[in-house]
Design an enzyme around this catalytic site. Structure first.
Site, PDB file in Angstrom:
ATOM      1  CE  LYS A  30      -4.272   1.142   2.333  1.00 19.26           C
ATOM      2  NZ  LYS A  30      -4.870   1.197   3.714  1.00 19.26           N
TER       3      LYS A  30
HETATM    4  C1  E4P Z   1      -8.208   1.582   4.202  1.00 19.81           C
HETATM    5  O1  E4P Z   1      -7.790   1.223   3.267  1.00 19.81           O
HETATM    6  C2  E4P Z   1      -8.060   3.027   4.509  1.00 19.81           C
HETATM    7  O2  E4P Z   1      -7.090   3.230   5.033  1.00 19.81           O
HETATM    8  C3  E4P Z   1      -9.245   2.757   5.715  1.00 19.81           C
HETATM    9  O3  E4P Z   1     -10.347   2.608   4.874  1.00 19.81           O
HETATM   10  C4  E4P Z   1      -9.336   4.592   6.288  1.00 19.81           C
HETATM   11  O4  E4P Z   1     -10.546   4.571   6.788  1.00 19.81           O
HETATM   12  P1  E4P Z   1     -10.995   5.976   7.909  1.00 19.81           P
HETATM   13  O5  E4P Z   1     -11.327   6.794   7.079  1.00 19.81           O
HETATM   14  O6  E4P Z   1     -12.196   5.295   8.386  1.00 19.81           O
HETATM   15  O7  E4P Z   1      -9.877   5.883   8.822  1.00 19.81           O
END
Ligand code: E4P
Length: 218
Positions: free
Chosen positions: A87
Site C-alpha cells: 500500500k
Molecule cells: C483503508 O484502506 C483505509 O486506510 C481506511 O479505509 C481509512 O478509513 P478511515 O477514514 O475510517 O480511517
C-alpha cells in the site's frame, strides 16, 4: 464485488472470515497502532498472522515517503507472503514507486485518494488497486460516493485495469451504494459488514415462522 475487512484486529478478521464472504484485508498505520502493534518486527509478524487467517489480498502500508525508501520497504513487505499487496500513498514518489513495483511484478494499492485526477495517475502507473476514501470526503461535507462513480466511469471508458477499492466506509449503505456504482472492492469495518444483515422484517418473519412451527409441532 470483493469484500475486504478494514482492520488489524485478528479477532475481527477471524469473525468476518468465518462468515465465508471475506476476500481480503486492508490495514493502515493507524489501524496497526489501534491494536497496539508497534516495532518493525512485530508489525511484519502481524501481517504474517493476518495472511494465515485469510487466503486473499492483504494490504500492508509503507511508512517511507521517499522513492528509495518506498521501494526498499515495499520489497520487504511483498517478500513476507505472496498475498501481500504493497500500500503506497498518493504522492509523487509514491506514483513513481508504483510504476517500479508494477514493472517488477509487485502488486500495489494506491491509498489516500481523494480526486479523479489522482485516480488517473495511479492507473497510469499500473496500480493493482486504488483506494478512494469515501467517509473522509463525506466528513468534510462533500459526497464520497460521487467520487467512486466518477472513477468507475473513467476506468471503464479508458479500459484501465486498476481495481476501485472503496475505502473509508462508515456504514452498510456505503457498501450498497458502492455495489450500485460498480466498485470492484469494498473494504469495511466489521460493524458495516454486520449491518448488512439487519432488517426488522427478517426478525419479525423468523419469529413468526418459529412460533407457527412450535404451535403445530408442540
Ligand atoms: C483503508 O484502506 C483505509 O486506510 C481506511 O479505509 C481509512 O478509513 P478511515 O477514514 O475510517 O480511517
Amino acid at each position: 464485488m470483493k469484500f475486504f475487512i478494514d482492520t488489524a484486529n485478528l479477532e475481527e478478521i477471524k469473525e468476518a472470515a468465518a462468515l465465508g464472504i471475506l476476500d481480503g484485508v486492508t490495514t493502515n498505520p493507524s489501524l496497526m497502532a489501534k491494536v497496539g502493534v508497534s516495532g518493525e518486527e512485530n508489525i511484519r509478524n502481524h501481517y504474517k498472522a493476518i495472511c494465515e487467517i485469510v487466503d486473499g489480498d492483504i494490504s500492508a502500508e509503507v511508512i517511507a515517503t521517499d522513492y528509495d525508501g518506498i521501494i526498499r520497504e515495499g520489497k520487504e513487505l511483498a517478500a513476507l507472503h505472496p498475498n501481500i499487496v504493497v500500500k503506497v500513498p498518493m504522492i509523487k514518489d509514491g506514483v513513481k514507486a508504483i510504476r517500479w513495483f508494477t514493472d517488477n511484478g509487485i502488486r500495489t494499492n494506491c491509498t489516500l485518494v481523494f480526486s479523479a485526477g489522482q485516480a488517473i495517475l495511479a492507473a497510469k502507473a499500473g496500480a493493482t488497486y486504488l483506494s478512494p476514501f469515501i467517509g473522509r470526503i463525506d466528513d468534510i461535507n462533500w459526497d464520497g460516493m460521487d467520487l467512486i462513480a466518477q472513477i468507475v466511469h473513467i476506468y471503464n471508458v479508458h479500459g484501465f485495469d486498476t481495481q476501485v477499492l472503496a475505502a473509508s466506509i462508515r456504514n452498510p449503505m456505503h457498501i450498497v451504494k458502492c455495489a450500485e456504482a460498480g466498485a470492484d472492492v469494498v473494504t469495511c469495518p466489521l460493524s458495516s459488514i454486520m449491518g448488512l444483515f439487519k432488517h426488522p422484517l427478517t426478525d419479525i418473519g423468523l419469529a413468526q415462522f418459529l412460533a407457527d412451527h412450535k404451535k403445530a409441532n408442540g
